[in-house]
Write an enzyme that holds these catalytic residues in place. Sequence first.
Site, short mmCIF file in Angstrom:
data_model
loop_
_atom_site.label_atom_id
_atom_site.label_comp_id
_atom_site.label_asym_id
_atom_site.label_seq_id
_atom_site.Cartn_x
_atom_site.Cartn_y
_atom_site.Cartn_z
N HIS A 39 0.83 -1.21 0.00
CA HIS A 39 0.00 0.00 0.00
C HIS A 39 0.86 1.26 0.00
CE1 HIS A 39 -3.60 -2.41 0.65
NE2 HIS A 39 -4.30 -1.31 0.45
N LYS A 104 -10.13 -8.01 7.61
CA LYS A 104 -10.84 -8.33 8.85
C LYS A 104 -10.85 -7.10 9.73
CE LYS A 104 -6.84 -10.38 11.22
NZ LYS A 104 -6.35 -9.91 12.51
#
Lengths: 181, 287
Positions: A39, A104
């Site tokens: 990222h 999650k």
Amino acid sequence: MSEVKKITLPLTDKAVESLRAGDQVAINGVVYSARDMAHKRLIEAIEAGEELPFELAGAGIYFLGPTPARDGKVIGAAGPTTSSRMDPFSPTLIAKGLKAMIGKGYRGDEVRGALKKYKAVHFATIGGAAALLSKHIVGCEVIAYEDLGTEAIRKLEVVDFPAVVAYDCYGGSVYTLQGSK
Amino acid sequence: MRYLKYDKVVSAVESLCISACHELPDDVLAAIENAREKESDRAAVDILGKLIENAQIAKDEGIPLCQDTGLTVVFVEQGEGVAVKGGGDDGLSAVVSAINAGVAAGYEKGYLRKSVVAEPLNLRGNTKTNTPAIIHHEIVPGDKLKITVMTKGGGCENKSQFRMFRPTDDKQLVVEWVVDVAGQAGADACPPFIIGVGIGGNFELSCLLSKKALLRDLTDKNPDGFYAGLEGDILKAVNKLGVGPGGLGGDTTALGCMIETAGCHIASLPVAVNIECHSHRHKTISL
């Protein structure tokens, strides 16, 4: 339990609009694995005006760093990592066309705002069910940042990958429905 | 003095790393099965069932239970009458060298993920061996070498907390804070949790105790009735939070709470909470 909705990536705005927090989904098609360092590099590439290693428009990212594949296997264990660590990066990617993320746990206000503004969706899958989830991945190829090892970006092909809509494009959250966050 | 060969320790640690990542301990599996039977939320029952299925696939097919095969935490109880002989010239004691060599071999041969970087803030280059392991070494009576390997995931470790209370604070305040820490961990840390609590000692000892507490069997209670009562109170309160398996709601937010204690300074009441995910992987061998 509600019916499971089959969805196929890349996602259209219309498909995103059809999803509501709490919906059970079976995800098919292509998703790209990326976690913390990938990222960071994607954002650096955007800031430098460089071309990204995959087309963001309509794409889905799975917050994943798998274990190595045994000989003859597509991938090793492949469960989600904590989504909130990607919070500083996701809004920029969503603004550039990213439509879906799988991880999650919770997302911050900025990410949730971006999901609304640009029509995108965040899915949660079961943390710690990595052996089971690996069975839904039928293709895996490293396409960028190979030096990052497990954190490299992989092009994954998934079949009926089980998840739930955690945050929809209307501001809905599965966690609010459950009385937690 | 009894001597153990370096290679014997290396291969023992290698096996522990691999089996820990593939086989959920019986007490953890039993706790998940038990929770599934009692769970009132249908979606939660489904998730707990998937965790049991995941454990079966992992064991049968040699796929790690979780892709985060952890930072390797190793507890060593070395009898004063046993020593490790042999090894290389890496400047480490033979036992520390053997443990790290065993971790490196286990993570390579077992197709486990190497998740350790050499330094934390600058380059963060992966060591590609999952070493160095974090080793807690104690000298104990006897002539055995007991080694416990815990493969501790990053997601739950990130949600662990420490707090220094006033020595005059009420026990209820401590209970409420521990419950709050579990609530804050929420969906991010892979519930249902196992909650390790260290009370007393000092800053670093309370944290170590909170991790050691995780090594107890889930059916075990603190031998001191007062602390056993607190364990029960915390577990009950955490399971009323409604976080549930995967954070998607339900009665099963934690599978167990274990408290370990130590004496402390008159000015202090240190408390540490180590959050552990349901994929609670640890294995022990005595050599």
